[in-house]
Write a protein that holds these residues in place. Structure first.
Motif, short mmCIF file in Angstrom:
data_model
loop_
_atom_site.label_atom_id
_atom_site.label_comp_id
_atom_site.label_asym_id
_atom_site.label_seq_id
_atom_site.Cartn_x
_atom_site.Cartn_y
_atom_site.Cartn_z
N GLY A 29 0.83 -1.20 0.00
CA GLY A 29 0.00 0.00 0.00
C GLY A 29 0.85 1.24 0.00
N PHE A 30 0.25 2.33 0.41
CA PHE A 30 0.93 3.62 0.47
C PHE A 30 0.42 4.34 1.72
CE2 PHE A 30 -2.91 3.97 -2.10
CZ PHE A 30 -3.59 5.00 -1.46
N VAL A 31 1.06 5.43 2.06
CA VAL A 31 0.57 6.24 3.18
C VAL A 31 -0.16 7.46 2.65
CG1 VAL A 31 1.21 7.70 5.15
CG2 VAL A 31 2.30 5.47 4.82
N ASN A 32 -1.39 7.60 3.07
CA ASN A 32 -2.19 8.80 2.83
C ASN A 32 -1.98 9.72 4.02
OD1 ASN A 32 -4.18 10.74 2.71
ND2 ASN A 32 -5.84 9.33 2.24
N TYR A 33 -1.15 10.76 3.81
CA TYR A 33 -0.96 11.78 4.86
C TYR A 33 -2.32 12.42 5.16
CZ TYR A 33 4.18 12.22 4.05
OH TYR A 33 5.52 12.02 3.95
N ASP A 34 -2.61 12.64 6.41
CA ASP A 34 -3.79 13.43 6.74
C ASP A 34 -3.66 14.81 6.09
OD1 ASP A 34 -4.66 11.35 8.28
OD2 ASP A 34 -4.40 12.36 10.21
N ASN A 35 -4.79 15.40 5.76
CA ASN A 35 -4.78 16.71 5.10
C ASN A 35 -4.54 17.80 6.15
OD1 ASN A 35 -7.24 15.17 3.18
ND2 ASN A 35 -5.33 15.87 2.29
N VAL A 36 -3.31 17.86 6.61
CA VAL A 36 -2.92 18.81 7.65
C VAL A 36 -1.39 18.98 7.61
CG1 VAL A 36 -2.76 16.95 9.37
CG2 VAL A 36 -3.10 19.30 10.12
N ALA A 37 -0.92 20.19 7.81
CA ALA A 37 0.51 20.39 7.98
C ALA A 37 0.95 19.67 9.25
CB ALA A 37 0.84 21.88 8.07
N THR A 38 2.15 19.16 9.24
CA THR A 38 2.80 18.40 10.32
C THR A 38 2.55 16.90 10.24
OG1 THR A 38 1.15 18.50 12.10
CG2 THR A 38 2.70 20.36 11.94
N SER A 39 1.68 16.44 9.36
CA SER A 39 1.56 14.99 9.17
C SER A 39 2.90 14.48 8.62
CB SER A 39 0.39 14.63 8.26
OG SER A 39 0.40 15.38 7.06
N SER A 40 3.30 13.28 9.04
CA SER A 40 4.66 12.85 8.69
C SER A 40 4.80 11.33 8.56
CB SER A 40 5.66 13.35 9.74
OG SER A 40 5.42 12.73 10.98
N VAL A 41 5.86 10.95 7.84
CA VAL A 41 6.28 9.56 7.70
C VAL A 41 7.77 9.52 8.01
CG1 VAL A 41 6.51 7.60 6.14
CG2 VAL A 41 4.52 9.12 5.94
N GLU A 42 8.17 8.66 8.92
CA GLU A 42 9.59 8.54 9.26
C GLU A 42 10.09 7.14 8.96
OE1 GLU A 42 12.03 10.45 12.70
OE2 GLU A 42 11.27 8.54 13.45
N TYR A 43 11.08 7.11 8.06
CA TYR A 43 11.68 5.85 7.62
C TYR A 43 12.95 5.62 8.44
CZ TYR A 43 8.86 7.05 3.47
OH TYR A 43 7.85 7.41 2.61
N THR A 44 13.15 4.39 8.89
CA THR A 44 14.41 4.02 9.51
C THR A 44 15.19 3.21 8.49
OG1 THR A 44 13.47 4.02 11.72
CG2 THR A 44 15.50 2.79 11.41
#
Ligand code: GCU
Length: 138
Positions: A29-44
């Motif tokens: 799948g994929f990540v749908n960021y919430d429609n808001v500034a500051t939504s984030s995805v952090e990859y290790t």
């Protein structure tokens, strides 16, 4: 070294959801960021040696307006407002590439939405060494 792909659905997600309703993604799948500034995805991510690496972010943006992301490595901002322009459809995936210096071993790469619309749909992050770091020492 061969490029290594990290799927967004396996990353640490803040204000976003894993979805799979727009075909063309890799993994599950994929990540749908919430429609808001500051939504984030952090990859290790893990790299064998310190140096310059390319960071290729595969995404879709079915709107006609760019959804920029800030890119931080290990807590430090490295790219401000990296642009993710419209791809024509939510099922059309494209790649935006930037570069960053990574440390040997584990690194945290965080991509944070900066506009109220949030980020694009995030499919994956692929890491590869660039320049001298790409050539192994014989
Ligand atoms: C639509 C689309 C989502 C997308 C969203 C958005 O709802 O189906 O995948 O994330 O628009 O604008 O962020």
């Amino acid at each position: 070294a061969a490029p290594v792909r990290y799927e967004s659905e396996n990353a640490a997600i803040s204000q976003g959801a894993v979805e799979s309703n727009h075909a063309g993604f890799t993994g599950t799948g994929f990540v749908n960021y919430d429609n808001v500034a500051t939504s984030s995805v952090e990859y290790t991510v893990n790299v064998p040696s310190a140096g310059q690496y390319s960071l290729a972010l595969r995404y879709a943006n079915g709107t006609t307006t760019s959804r920029p992301l800030d890119v931080a490595v290990n807590g430090s901002l490295v790219v401000n407002d990296l642009g993710f322009p419209g791809t024509g459809a939510w099922t059309s995936y494209q790649t935006v590439t930037t570069t960053a210096t990574l440390a040997a071993g584990t690194n945290r790469i965080k991509t944070t939405a900066v506009v109220a619309a949030g980020g694009p749909n995030a499919d994956s992050l692929t890491i590869d060494a660039v320049g001298a770091a790409a050539t192994p020492v014989a």
